[in-house]
Design a protein around this motif. Structure first.
Motif, PDB file in Angstrom:
ATOM      1  N   THR A  81       0.959  -1.434   0.357  1.00 47.04           N
ATOM      2  CA  THR A  81       0.175   0.112   0.280  1.00 47.04           C
ATOM      3  C   THR A  81       0.424   0.936   0.065  1.00 47.04           C
ATOM      4  N   GLN A  82       2.567   0.722   0.164  1.00 50.88           N
ATOM      5  CA  GLN A  82       3.016   2.186   0.187  1.00 50.88           C
ATOM      6  C   GLN A  82       3.812   2.116  -1.025  1.00 50.88           C
ATOM      7  N   MET A 123       8.326   6.014   0.164  1.00 54.29           N
ATOM      8  CA  MET A 123       8.889   5.937   1.300  1.00 54.29           C
ATOM      9  C   MET A 123       9.984   6.953   1.253  1.00 54.29           C
ATOM     10  N   THR A 146       7.091  -0.914  -3.395  1.00 52.55           N
ATOM     11  CA  THR A 146       7.706   0.435  -2.738  1.00 52.55           C
ATOM     12  C   THR A 146       8.582   0.796  -2.556  1.00 52.55           C
TER      13      THR A 146
END
Lengths: 118, 114
Positions: free
Chosen positions: A7-8, A11, A112
């Protein structure tokens, strides 16, 4: 339904901090394996860590550990004491079924992108 | 050390051309795979092979075929390249067996179809 969900998309983490990359999975097979791969900007896929569905202990490899929560169907990657060289794309993947003939294919998440800030 | 090599790092082809992507592994692995990688979609399996002359469709086989005439070599063929096949293509291999679980990847081929 997505079999692997990350879901990321991106970052940003300060150098030397710990970082957790999220991964949830979906399977009805009692036997499966979960993987994390790192892909630096050069493009090669580097295997980091593996967790089998029957493994009692969370997998660890140096600064990498896998936080395996079977009931929640999550397999988060934890990187301790992040370094600038950890900046890369990280993929979670799953293999369903027993490791044998024909069951080695992987399903990957969308990844991610981790950036470590000095 | 396992080595998986791919014939080209970068390739530019025209629409309609027949394109061959070659992958060679030097560790006598039974299983070989072709994935394509696109931003926001991760890696998706195109085809895989678990033995010479054996092949299985993956999740997105349309527009592709494969050939495995020798154990060490697995070729991905785009019969008539289209612009929507512009992507990064990754080859991987793994041996059979209970203790082997790590797929070894090649460096990738970035294909652009114009």
């Amino acid at each position: 339904a997505q079999k692997i969900t990350q879901t990321q998309p991106g970052m940003f983490v300060q150098e030397k901090e710990a970082v957790t990359l999220d991964c949830t999975y979906d399977t009805s097979d009692p036997s499966y394996g979960l993987f994390w791969y790192k892909q630096p900007s050069s493009g090669e896929m580097i295997f980091l860590i593996y967790q089998g569905s029957y493994d009692q202990q969370n997998a660890t490899e140096g600064r990498y550990s896998l936080n395996f929560q079977k009931a929640r169907k999550s397999a988060n990657l934890v990187i301790s004491a992040s370094q600038l060289g950890d900046s890369a794309m990280y993929f979670c993947a799953m293999r369903e079924g027993h490791i044998n003939f024909g069951n080695e294919k992987l399903t990957f998440g969308t990844g991610t992108r981790l950036t470590i800030i000095p | 050390d396992v080595k998986v090599t791919q014939s080209s790092r970068y390739l530019v082809k025209r629409t309609g051309e027949k394109v061959f992507l070659e992958c060679v592994q030097d560790m006598d692995h039974e299983n070989m795979f072709w994935y394509r990688q696109d931003p926001g979609l991760g890696l998706r399996l195109i085809y895989f092979s678990y033995d010479v002359k054996m092949k299985e469709k993956g999740d997105i086989p349309e527009g592709y075929s494969v050939s495995r005439e020798k154990k060490e070599r697995f070729s991905l063929i785009l019969e008539s390249a289209s612009t929507n096949q512009t992507s990064m293509y990754l080859c991987a291999s793994i041996e059979n067996g209970y203790l082997s679980y790590e797929q070894y990847f090649g460096p990738g081929t970035r294909l652009t179809v114009t």
